[in-house]
Design a protein around this motif. Structure first.
Motif, PDB file in Angstrom:
ATOM      1  N   ILE A 115       2.213  -1.487   9.949  1.00 43.01           N
ATOM      2  CA  ILE A 115       1.684  -0.133  10.165  1.00 43.01           C
ATOM      3  C   ILE A 115       0.241  -0.270  10.660  1.00 43.01           C
ATOM      4  CG2 ILE A 115       1.057   2.068   9.089  1.00 43.01           C
ATOM      5  CD1 ILE A 115       3.375   1.687   7.133  1.00 43.01           C
ATOM      6  N   ALA A 168       0.348  -1.529  -4.766  1.00 41.45           N
ATOM      7  CA  ALA A 168      -0.973  -0.934  -4.488  1.00 41.45           C
ATOM      8  C   ALA A 168      -1.873  -1.373  -5.653  1.00 41.45           C
ATOM      9  CB  ALA A 168      -0.890   0.581  -4.377  1.00 41.45           C
ATOM     10  N   ARG A 169      -3.100  -0.865  -5.697  1.00 43.74           N
ATOM     11  CA  ARG A 169      -4.034  -1.371  -6.700  1.00 43.74           C
ATOM     12  C   ARG A 169      -3.928  -0.707  -8.072  1.00 43.74           C
ATOM     13  NH1 ARG A 169      -9.193  -0.328  -3.208  1.00 43.74           N
ATOM     14  NH2 ARG A 169      -7.853   1.497  -2.979  1.00 43.74           N
ATOM     15  N   SER A 182      -6.316  -7.153  -0.178  1.00 41.34           N
ATOM     16  CA  SER A 182      -7.383  -8.004   0.359  1.00 41.34           C
ATOM     17  C   SER A 182      -7.495  -9.333  -0.405  1.00 41.34           C
ATOM     18  CB  SER A 182      -8.722  -7.261   0.315  1.00 41.34           C
ATOM     19  OG  SER A 182      -9.086  -7.017  -1.021  1.00 41.34           O
ATOM     20  N   GLY A 191       2.951   4.579   3.355  1.00 41.98           N
ATOM     21  CA  GLY A 191       3.676   3.530   2.633  1.00 41.98           C
ATOM     22  C   GLY A 191       4.695   4.131   1.677  1.00 41.98           C
ATOM     23  N   ARG A 220      -5.440  10.286   3.930  1.00 44.15           N
ATOM     24  CA  ARG A 220      -6.364   9.571   4.820  1.00 44.15           C
ATOM     25  C   ARG A 220      -6.793  10.482   5.980  1.00 44.15           C
ATOM     26  NH1 ARG A 220      -9.807   5.357   6.627  1.00 44.15           N
ATOM     27  NH2 ARG A 220      -9.313   4.815   8.750  1.00 44.15           N
ATOM     28  N   VAL A 221      -5.828  11.138   6.606  1.00 41.19           N
ATOM     29  CA  VAL A 221      -6.131  11.983   7.759  1.00 41.19           C
ATOM     30  C   VAL A 221      -6.920  13.221   7.320  1.00 41.19           C
ATOM     31  CG1 VAL A 221      -5.006  13.527   9.434  1.00 41.19           C
ATOM     32  CG2 VAL A 221      -4.379  11.134   9.316  1.00 41.19           C
ATOM     33  N   ASN A 261       0.856  -2.966   5.277  1.00 39.81           N
ATOM     34  CA  ASN A 261       0.109  -1.705   5.309  1.00 39.81           C
ATOM     35  C   ASN A 261      -1.116  -1.908   4.426  1.00 39.81           C
ATOM     36  OD1 ASN A 261      -0.417   1.064   5.764  1.00 39.81           O
ATOM     37  ND2 ASN A 261       0.688   1.665   3.911  1.00 39.81           N
ATOM     38  N   ALA A 262      -2.124  -1.064   4.619  1.00 39.65           N
ATOM     39  CA  ALA A 262      -3.339  -1.141   3.785  1.00 39.65           C
ATOM     40  C   ALA A 262      -4.064   0.184   3.895  1.00 39.65           C
ATOM     41  CB  ALA A 262      -4.242  -2.265   4.293  1.00 39.65           C
ATOM     42  N   GLY A 269      -7.030   2.515   5.090  1.00 41.21           N
ATOM     43  CA  GLY A 269      -7.769   2.441   6.354  1.00 41.21           C
ATOM     44  C   GLY A 269      -9.208   1.983   6.119  1.00 41.21           C
ATOM     45  N   GLY A 316       0.967   8.426   0.727  1.00 36.65           N
ATOM     46  CA  GLY A 316       0.841   8.415   2.183  1.00 36.65           C
ATOM     47  C   GLY A 316       2.024   7.777   2.900  1.00 36.65           C
ATOM     48  N   ASN A 330      -7.649  -5.545   6.571  1.00 35.98           N
ATOM     49  CA  ASN A 330      -6.908  -4.937   7.678  1.00 35.98           C
ATOM     50  C   ASN A 330      -6.406  -5.909   8.738  1.00 35.98           C
ATOM     51  OD1 ASN A 330      -9.076  -2.543   6.815  1.00 35.98           O
ATOM     52  ND2 ASN A 330      -6.985  -1.888   7.095  1.00 35.98           N
ATOM     53  N   ILE A 337      -0.673  11.762  11.228  1.00 36.73           N
ATOM     54  CA  ILE A 337       0.372  12.085  10.263  1.00 36.73           C
ATOM     55  C   ILE A 337      -0.331  12.635   9.019  1.00 36.73           C
ATOM     56  CG2 ILE A 337       2.387  11.215   9.028  1.00 36.73           C
ATOM     57  CD1 ILE A 337       2.645  10.739  12.052  1.00 36.73           C
ATOM     58  N   ALA A 393       0.841  -1.212   0.000  1.00 33.46           N
ATOM     59  CA  ALA A 393       0.000   0.000   0.000  1.00 33.46           C
ATOM     60  C   ALA A 393       0.869   1.252   0.000  1.00 33.46           C
ATOM     61  CB  ALA A 393      -0.956  -0.019   1.197  1.00 33.46           C
ATOM     62  N   THR A 427      -1.506  12.931   5.904  1.00 35.27           N
ATOM     63  CA  THR A 427      -1.682  12.220   4.623  1.00 35.27           C
ATOM     64  C   THR A 427      -3.119  12.445   4.147  1.00 35.27           C
ATOM     65  OG1 THR A 427      -2.515  10.223   5.664  1.00 35.27           O
ATOM     66  CG2 THR A 427      -0.130  10.357   5.387  1.00 35.27           C
TER      67      THR A 427
HETATM   68  P1  NAD Z   1      -3.526   6.913   2.479  1.00 39.71           P
HETATM   69  O1  NAD Z   1      -4.973   6.857   2.192  1.00 39.71           O
HETATM   70  O2  NAD Z   1      -2.795   8.205   2.296  1.00 39.71           O
HETATM   71  O3  NAD Z   1      -2.755   5.792   1.639  1.00 39.71           O
HETATM   72  C1  NAD Z   1      -3.245   4.479   1.603  1.00 39.71           C
HETATM   73  C2  NAD Z   1      -2.466   3.634   0.607  1.00 39.71           C
HETATM   74  O4  NAD Z   1      -3.055   2.335   0.603  1.00 39.71           O
HETATM   75  C3  NAD Z   1      -2.530   4.135  -0.830  1.00 39.71           C
HETATM   76  O5  NAD Z   1      -1.299   3.897  -1.463  1.00 39.71           O
HETATM   77  C4  NAD Z   1      -3.604   3.234  -1.447  1.00 39.71           C
HETATM   78  O6  NAD Z   1      -3.480   3.102  -2.833  1.00 39.71           O
HETATM   79  C5  NAD Z   1      -3.310   1.935  -0.746  1.00 39.71           C
HETATM   80  N1  NAD Z   1      -4.427   0.983  -0.709  1.00 39.71           N
HETATM   81  C6  NAD Z   1      -5.692   1.224  -0.299  1.00 39.71           C
HETATM   82  N2  NAD Z   1      -6.431   0.083  -0.401  1.00 39.71           N
HETATM   83  C7  NAD Z   1      -5.605  -0.884  -0.891  1.00 39.71           C
HETATM   84  C8  NAD Z   1      -5.778  -2.240  -1.239  1.00 39.71           C
HETATM   85  N3  NAD Z   1      -6.963  -2.858  -1.100  1.00 39.71           N
HETATM   86  N4  NAD Z   1      -4.724  -2.919  -1.733  1.00 39.71           N
HETATM   87  C9  NAD Z   1      -3.524  -2.304  -1.882  1.00 39.71           C
HETATM   88  N5  NAD Z   1      -3.292  -1.018  -1.576  1.00 39.71           N
HETATM   89  C10 NAD Z   1      -4.330  -0.309  -1.092  1.00 39.71           C
HETATM   90  O7  NAD Z   1      -3.398   6.404   4.001  1.00 39.71           O
HETATM   91  P2  NAD Z   1      -2.197   6.583   5.041  1.00 39.71           P
HETATM   92  O8  NAD Z   1      -2.446   7.787   5.878  1.00 39.71           O
HETATM   93  O9  NAD Z   1      -0.911   6.414   4.338  1.00 39.71           O
HETATM   94  O10 NAD Z   1      -2.485   5.356   6.026  1.00 39.71           O
HETATM   95  C11 NAD Z   1      -1.922   4.066   5.846  1.00 39.71           C
HETATM   96  C12 NAD Z   1      -2.530   3.176   6.927  1.00 39.71           C
HETATM   97  O11 NAD Z   1      -2.215   3.723   8.223  1.00 39.71           O
HETATM   98  C13 NAD Z   1      -4.051   3.097   6.857  1.00 39.71           C
HETATM   99  O12 NAD Z   1      -4.468   1.815   7.217  1.00 39.71           O
HETATM  100  C14 NAD Z   1      -4.496   4.117   7.890  1.00 39.71           C
HETATM  101  O13 NAD Z   1      -5.772   3.851   8.407  1.00 39.71           O
HETATM  102  C15 NAD Z   1      -3.412   3.931   8.943  1.00 39.71           C
HETATM  103  N6  NAD Z   1      -3.310   5.108   9.807  1.00 39.71           N
HETATM  104  C16 NAD Z   1      -2.831   6.272   9.339  1.00 39.71           C
HETATM  105  C17 NAD Z   1      -2.745   7.369  10.192  1.00 39.71           C
HETATM  106  C18 NAD Z   1      -2.149   8.669   9.750  1.00 39.71           C
HETATM  107  O14 NAD Z   1      -1.865   9.502  10.615  1.00 39.71           O
HETATM  108  N7  NAD Z   1      -1.959   8.909   8.476  1.00 39.71           N
HETATM  109  C19 NAD Z   1      -3.192   7.259  11.520  1.00 39.71           C
HETATM  110  C20 NAD Z   1      -3.683   6.046  11.954  1.00 39.71           C
HETATM  111  C21 NAD Z   1      -3.733   4.961  11.086  1.00 39.71           C
END
Ligand code: NAD
Length: 262
Positions: free
Chosen positions: A142, A38-39, A67, A20, A194-195, A92-93, A95, A18, A116, A190, A14, A192
Motif C-alpha cells: 500500500i 499494529a502498535r 519500524s 489496513g 489519515r486523510v 502498510n504503515a 503515513g 483505516g 515507510n 480514501i 498496520a 480514513t
Molecule cells: P490511518 O492513519 O487511518 O491508519 C494507519 C494505520 O497504521 C493504523 O492502524 C495505525 O495504528 C498503523 N500504524 C501507524 N504507525 C505504525 C507503526 N509504526 N507500526 C505499526 N502500525 C502502525 O491511515 P490510512 O489512511 O489507513 O493509510 C495507510 C497508509 O496509506 C499510510 O501510509 C498513508 O500515508 C497511505 N495513504 C493513504 C491514503 C488515503 O487515501 N487514505 C492516500 C495516500 C496514502
C-alpha cells in the motif's frame, strides 16, 4: 469469480484502522485466516472484534511496530505458529509527517526511511521463505498516488513511496520463478483518519474549514467524491487472490480518476 481465498493465510500490517483494517475485513469475508498487526494491543483487539462481527471470519492480532526489525521477525513467527504458513503479505504503515524540504533534518528522514521503505524490505524478507514453502504467494504494497505524481507538502511520502515502487518492480522479476506475484496499490483520497487529519492540517494553513478543504479536493476527482476504505480493499483483495494469476509488477491507482498522468 472464485477468489480462492478460503483458509489462505493473510498478514496485513498496520491494520488497526483505516485501509489496513478494511483490507483485513475483506480478506476475512472471503474466508481467509487473517493476522492483523499494529502498535496498540487495545485498538488491535477492538479492530479484530469488529472484523469478526462483520464477517464471521478468523482474525488474530499481534502487536508490532513496523519500524522495528525485531517486531517484524516476531510477527512473522507468530503468524506461522498460529496459522501454519503464509500465502499473502500486505505491507502498510502509518503515513510519514507532512512538510516541505526545509522542514526536516536527518532524524525525520531516517525515521521515515525505517517506517515507510525499510519496513517493506524487512516484511518481504521475513515473508519470503514461507511464501516459497507454499509454492507461491501474493505481495501487495500500500503506497500512494505520489508514485505517479508528487503531492505538494508530502516530500517524505513522495520520496519513499517511489522507492517501494522500484523495489516491487524489481522483485516482480526476481520472484516470478517462485510464483510470487507482487503489486503496488496506490490510494488517492480514501476516507480514513489519515486523510481527515491531512485535510484538517491544510485547512488550518489555508484558513478554511475542513469541509471546504474536502470539497476543494473533490472537485479534482472525476468521480466527485472520496473513496471508501471498502472500495479500496476490494481491489487489493482481487490482486492478492488466487484469481489474479497474471498481474505482477503493476501499480494500480485507486483514486476515482484523480491523477491525470498517463
Ligand atoms: P490511518 O492513519 O487511518 O491508519 C494507519 C494505520 O497504521 C493504523 O492502524 C495505525 O495504528 C498503523 N500504524 C501507524 N504507525 C505504525 C507503526 N509504526 N507500526 C505499526 N502500525 C502502525 O491511515 P490510512 O489512511 O489507513 O493509510 C495507510 C497508509 O496509506 C499510510 O501510509 C498513508 O500515508 C497511505 N495513504 C493513504 C491514503 C488515503 O487515501 N487514505 C492516500 C495516500 C496514502
Amino acid at each position: 469469480m472464485d477468489l480462492g481465498l478460503q483458509k489462505k493465510v493473510v498478514l496485513v500490517m498496520a491494520a488497526s484502522k483505516g485501509l489496513g483494517k478494511a483490507v483485513a475485513t475483506e480478506y476475512a469475508r472471503e474466508g481467509a485466516l487473517v493476522m492483523i498487526a499494529a502498535r496498540s494491543a487495545a485498538s488491535l483487539q477492538q479492530a479484530a472484534e469488529e472484523i469478526r462481527e462483520a464477517t464471521g471470519g478468523e482474525v488474530e492480532t499481534c502487536v508490532a511496530d513496523v519500524s522495528k526489525r525485531a517486531d517484524i521477525d516476531s510477527l512473522m513467527e507468530r503468524t506461522i505458529e498460529r496459522f501454519g504458513g503464509l500465502d499473502v503479505l500486505v505491507t502498510n504503515a502509518g503515513g510519514p509527517p507532512g512538510g516541505t524540504f526545509d522542514d526536516f533534518e536527518d532524524d525525520v528522514w531516517e525515521r521515515a526511511f525505517q517506517s515507510n521503505l525499510l519496513n517493506v524490505v524487512r516484511l518481504i524478507r521475513a515473508a519470503l521463505p514461507h511464501l516459497r514453502y507454499r509454492g507461491g504467494g501474493r505481495i501487495l504494497n500500500i503506497t500512494s498516488t505520489s508514485i505517479k505524481q508528487p503531492i505538494e507538502g508530502l516530500i517524505l511520502s513522495n520520496t519513499f513511496r517511489a522507492g517501494i515502487q522500484g523495489l516491487a518492480k524489481t522483485l516482480a522479476v526476481e520472484l516470478a520463478p517462485d510464483n510470487i506475484l507482487i503489486n503496488t496499490v496506490a490510494p488517492g483520497r480514501i476516507d480514513t483518519d489519515r486523510v481527515r487529519e491531512l485535510d484538517a492540517a491544510r485547512a488550518q494553513v489555508n484558513g478554511t474549514t475542513v469541509e471546504q478543504m474536502r470539497s476543494l479536493h473533490e472537485q479534482h476527482i472525476p468521480l466527485g467524491r472520496y473513496g471508501t476504505p471498502e472500495e479500496f480493499a476490494k481491489v487489493v483483495v482481487f490482486l492478492g487472490s488466487q484469481a489474479n494469476t497474471y498481474v505482477t509488477g503493476s501499480s494500480l491507482l485507486i483514486d476515482g480518476g484523480m491523477v491525470r498522468a498517463l
